[in-house]
Design a protein around this motif. Structure first.
Motif, short mmCIF file in Angstrom:
data_model
loop_
_atom_site.label_atom_id
_atom_site.label_comp_id
_atom_site.label_asym_id
_atom_site.label_seq_id
_atom_site.Cartn_x
_atom_site.Cartn_y
_atom_site.Cartn_z
N ALA A 126 5.09 7.18 7.62
CA ALA A 126 6.32 7.94 8.16
C ALA A 126 7.18 8.03 6.61
O ALA A 126 7.82 9.23 6.32
CB ALA A 126 7.16 7.18 9.00
N HIS A 127 7.12 7.19 5.95
CA HIS A 127 7.98 7.16 4.64
C HIS A 127 7.22 8.40 3.85
O HIS A 127 8.21 9.22 3.06
CB HIS A 127 7.62 5.92 3.80
CG HIS A 127 8.59 5.01 3.87
ND1 HIS A 127 10.01 4.83 3.33
CD2 HIS A 127 8.57 3.63 4.73
CE1 HIS A 127 10.42 3.90 3.77
NE2 HIS A 127 9.85 3.12 4.50
N ILE A 128 6.05 8.49 3.59
CA ILE A 128 5.33 9.49 2.89
C ILE A 128 5.66 10.79 3.56
O ILE A 128 5.76 11.67 2.92
CB ILE A 128 3.82 9.27 2.77
CG1 ILE A 128 3.57 7.75 2.10
CG2 ILE A 128 3.01 10.26 1.98
CD1 ILE A 128 3.40 7.62 0.73
N GLU A 129 5.42 10.83 4.74
CA GLU A 129 5.77 12.21 5.36
C GLU A 129 7.22 12.56 5.10
O GLU A 129 7.46 13.77 4.74
CB GLU A 129 5.46 12.28 6.72
CG GLU A 129 4.07 12.02 7.17
CD GLU A 129 3.77 11.97 8.71
OE1 GLU A 129 4.50 12.38 9.49
OE2 GLU A 129 2.64 11.95 9.09
N ASP A 130 8.12 11.65 5.12
CA ASP A 130 9.71 12.05 4.60
C ASP A 130 9.75 12.42 3.16
O ASP A 130 10.41 13.52 2.95
CB ASP A 130 10.53 10.84 4.80
CG ASP A 130 10.78 10.59 6.40
OD1 ASP A 130 10.16 11.39 7.20
OD2 ASP A 130 11.24 9.52 6.61
N LEU A 131 8.74 11.90 2.42
CA LEU A 131 8.89 12.14 1.00
C LEU A 131 8.31 13.63 0.83
O LEU A 131 8.77 14.35 0.03
CB LEU A 131 8.10 11.12 0.44
CG LEU A 131 7.76 11.33 -1.26
CD1 LEU A 131 9.12 11.46 -1.80
CD2 LEU A 131 7.01 10.16 -1.76
N GLY A 157 0.81 -1.27 0.07
CA GLY A 157 0.15 0.25 0.07
C GLY A 157 0.90 1.19 -0.06
O GLY A 157 0.64 2.24 -0.66
N GLY A 158 1.84 1.34 0.84
CA GLY A 158 2.95 2.47 0.89
C GLY A 158 3.63 2.65 -0.41
O GLY A 158 3.62 3.87 -0.91
N GLN A 159 4.15 1.45 -1.01
CA GLN A 159 4.80 1.57 -2.11
C GLN A 159 3.81 2.37 -3.23
O GLN A 159 3.99 3.16 -4.29
CB GLN A 159 5.49 0.39 -2.59
CG GLN A 159 6.44 0.01 -1.77
CD GLN A 159 6.80 -1.36 -2.06
OE1 GLN A 159 6.00 -2.46 -2.36
NE2 GLN A 159 8.16 -2.01 -2.21
#
Lengths: 410, 301
Positions: free
Chosen positions: B234-239, B200-202
């Motif tokens: 968290a990944h998306i927020e970093d992005l 989903g995150g990917q």
């Protein structure tokens, strides 16, 4: 539960059982009936042979008798000619008429070496006489009378026994014979049905899919659109014979543009296309509904135009549903008869062409059953073919739709 | 403080509305001239006068049939910042977001008054090509919605829609976009695998890459992490932190923590009203409006 409640409960349960079993029994009865009447008739030959028997008059180049051994695997009912090396068998056809069937020809029998003796351009052509032909008459050189004599149905002999006895005892040489191919096949109708399916799909699918795309994706959602939609759905309630009448009168002028002056497969295909529009539009719309709105949004948000969205994202994802629509249409085409009687004709055509009349399998059933001598066996055999085709199509539809359902579940 | 004045409901009361709209009606195509007036009203310290706002929304009213979903919204979206829209469900924040790339056009019965200008151009004007607008304003949706095709085709989709067929160029753009979306390392070996096979995150990062591939000026994000687990979030927020250097980002979020973490400016919506807008730190720490304070402190919502 008291006794009374339990009784009422049981009654209701039994009613549902009975209702289910009625439909199952009816289905089973159809299968048993059709299979018991038609299974023996159905064979590769029946599938692949002409309906109309072909008459052949042939002469043998060298009709002098030899000596032949009766092959060991020959049935007891076969009557073998030791002089000429062939075997005949008495059979009864569906009209309860007696006929003689050629069941065996030895490799160097005079029958192997025949030329066409009828009139016309084929005169003198070499003919390969096949087994399973219905022999009507032998011409032989009569020793007693010193001239050409006939033997077989045309003469005074009837059975295979008598015929062979006559040519062996009385004749000094075989001159020729008159025979008929068996006929009663369904190849012509099978080919016509396939042509009909192909033509109808070519006409109906693009129009139906485009109409569904318009109605579901492009049309404004207002009263007018829903009125159009309900009109289209009403089409599916019109009896197909009415479509047949319409095709005969209105669509005939369309086929006339192609120079077709009779009932034709093309006219049948046009009529069936009209019948199929509601089926295809409905099924395609269902398929379009299943495509998630997120994909539409995503496509548009990436700067695609509306039609790019439809052709790049929506239609590819609706493909399984469109395939289902196609398969349902094919079963409808295979099963349709009433609309085709007026538009495609009822005369069985062994060599169907798009611009000529012909029968589909379903109409062939009608034709073979309307004559003075209804051919139940052939009709049942065709029914088996139709049932199997429809069954296979339905199973395919089931498989596809279950795949379709699974695809979006994740 | 002055920044908030412009969007203070007290000032944006209906009485002032006619003047504001008439001002824009007279000179809709001259942002240079309207700007001084605005700058008087809102000299934003973070705003470089040379890089004006991307979007300027003036007295926007939006109705779904009879329902009044946005009421006199006036807000500026500054360039190369992250602007977060917060508020309880049904407050109109997603509706406003969809106005920026005119996705509301797709919904039947939507009526819009007021104006939205993008770099001075009215996005509802007849001259504006909505397809071009959507290439300049990318969008990422709540649920990841990659097309059921390969990763490569997903990213190349927008460009192909523009008629770009040159594989060399497409490859360059796809790689670049996937790198910017921090998906390249994971996806480079199976670019031709079906995108639905990704997690989903990917998938969500793929959707971001897909939007980036068009080189948009703005990326709209409609609760992009609400369907994801904390790690993917968290990944998306970093992005987003990375992307804001390159793009203007408007993000709708349910999570106030997320808004506080990633946004530069925050706008709080309630029942179709823009209650308060300002620098994120100020909105969260010294909210001007009682309702903002109540919402942020969790009294309702």
């Amino acid at each position: 539960m008291n006794k009374r409640r339990k009784f009422a409960d049981d009654v209701r349960t039994v009613v549902t059982w009975l209702s289910t079993s009625i439909s199952v029994i009816v289905l089973a009865a159809i299968f048993v009936f059709v299979f018991s009447r038609g299974w023996n008739t159905l064979s590769w030959d029946v599938l692949m042979s002409d309906y109309h028997p072909e008459n052949m008059l042939v002469e043998f180049s060298d009709g002098t008798p030899g000596h032949f051994e009766r092959p060991a695997d020959l049935d007891d009912a076969d009557v073998f000619s030791e002089k000429y090396g062939f075997a005949l068998r008495d059979e009864i056809d569906h009209r309860k008429q007696h006929l003689m069937v050629l069941t065996y020809i030895a490799d160097d029998s005079p029958l192997r070496d025949a030329v066409f003796a009828g009139s016309g351009p084929r005169k003198g052509d070499k003919i390969t006489v096949m087994e399973d032909m219905q022999i009507r008459r032998f011409d032989y050189m009569s020793e007693a009378r010193g001239r050409k004599s006939p033997a077989g149905f045309m003469g005074n002999q009837k059975t295979a026994d008598e015929t062979i006895e006559r040519i062996e005892t009385d004749g000094s040489a075989l001159i020729g014979m008159f025979y008929q191919s068996t006929g009663g096949g369904m190849r012509g109708s099978l080919v016509a049905t396939l042509m009909l399916i192909g033509l109808t799909l070519v006409i109906a699918l693009p129009i139906g899919i485009a109409a569904a795309v318009y109605l579901h994706e492009l049309a404004p959602k207002n009263k007018f659109t829903s009125v159009i939609r309900s009109f289209i759905e009403m089409l599916s309630g019109v009896p197909s014979i009415v479509f047949g009448l319409m095709g005969m009168t209105m669509l005939f002028s369309v086929t006339a543009l192609f120079g077709i002056t009779t009932q034709s497969i093309l006219l049948g295909a046009l009529t069936l296309s009209v019948i199929l529009f509601p089926v295809i539009i409905r099924q395609t719309e269902e398929a379009l509904i299943v495509v998630p709105d997120g994909l539409r949004m995503a496509s548009l948000s990436l700067g695609s135009s509306h039609t790019q969205m439809i052709f790049k994202v929506i239609l590819p994802n609706a493909l399984p549903g469109i395939l289902t629509a196609t398969l349902l249409s094919i079963s409808r085409i295979i099963g349709e008869s009433a609309a085709l009687i007026y538009t495609m004709g009822v005369a069985i055509n062994d060599h169907p062409e798009i611009g000529r009349s012909g029968t589909s399998l379903a109409v062939q059933i009608w034709t073979v059953m309307t004559g003075e001598q209804p051919n139940f066996e052939l009709a049942s055999a065709i029914s088996i073919v139709i049932l199997i085709m429809v069954l296979v199509l339905n199973l395919t539809v089931k498989g596809i739709s279950s795949r379709l359902n699974r695809k979006w579940r994740t | 403080m002055d920044a908030r004045m412009t969007t203070d409901p007290m000032i944006e009361s209906p009485q002032t509305e006619p003047q504001a709209s008439s001002e824009l009606d007279v000179k809709p195509e001259t942002p240079e001239e309207t700007k001084p007036a605005k700058q008087v009203r809102m000299p934003d310290p973070k705003l470089d006068p040379n890089s004006p706002n991307v979007f300027e929304v003036r007295d926007l009213n939006l109705y779904y049939e009879k329902f009044h979903a946005l009421k006199n919204v006036t807000i500026d979206i500054p360039k190369n910042h992250v602007t977060a829209f917060i508020g309880p469900s049904g407050c109109g924040k997603s509706t406003l977001l969809r106005c920026f790339n005119r996705m509301n056009d797709l919904i039947d019965g939507v009526r819009i008054d007021g104006s939205i200008t993008m770099e001075g151009q009215d996005i509802h004007s007849k001259d504006l090509d909505v397809v071009n607008l959507r290439t300049e304003v990318g969008m990422v949706f709540q649920a990841p919605n990659p097309f059921p095709m390969s990763i490569f085709d997903n990213v190349a989709y927008g460009l192909r829609c523009q008629g770009i067929r040159d594989m060399k160029k497409l490859r360059v753009v796809v790689e670049d976009s996937l790198r910017k979306a921090a998906l390249w390392e994971e996806a480079k070996d199976h670019l031709h695998r079906n995108a639905l096979k990704l997690s989903g995150g990917q998938q969500q990062r793929l959707c971001i890459a897909r939007a980036i591939a068009l080189e948009p000026k703005v990326i709209l994000m409609d609760e992009p992490t609400s369907a994801l687990d904390p790690i993917a979030t968290a990944h998306i927020e970093d992005l987003i932190e990375e992307l804001k250097k390159l793009y203007t980002i408007i993000i709708v979020t349910h999570s106030m923590n997320q808004a506080a973490r990633i946004s530069d400016k925050t706008a709080f919506f309630l029942l179709g009203d823009l209650v308060e807008v300002g620098d994120t730190s100020e909105v969260f720490h010294v909210p001007r409006d009682k309702r903002t304070e109540d919402y942020i402190s969790g009294k309702f919502g």
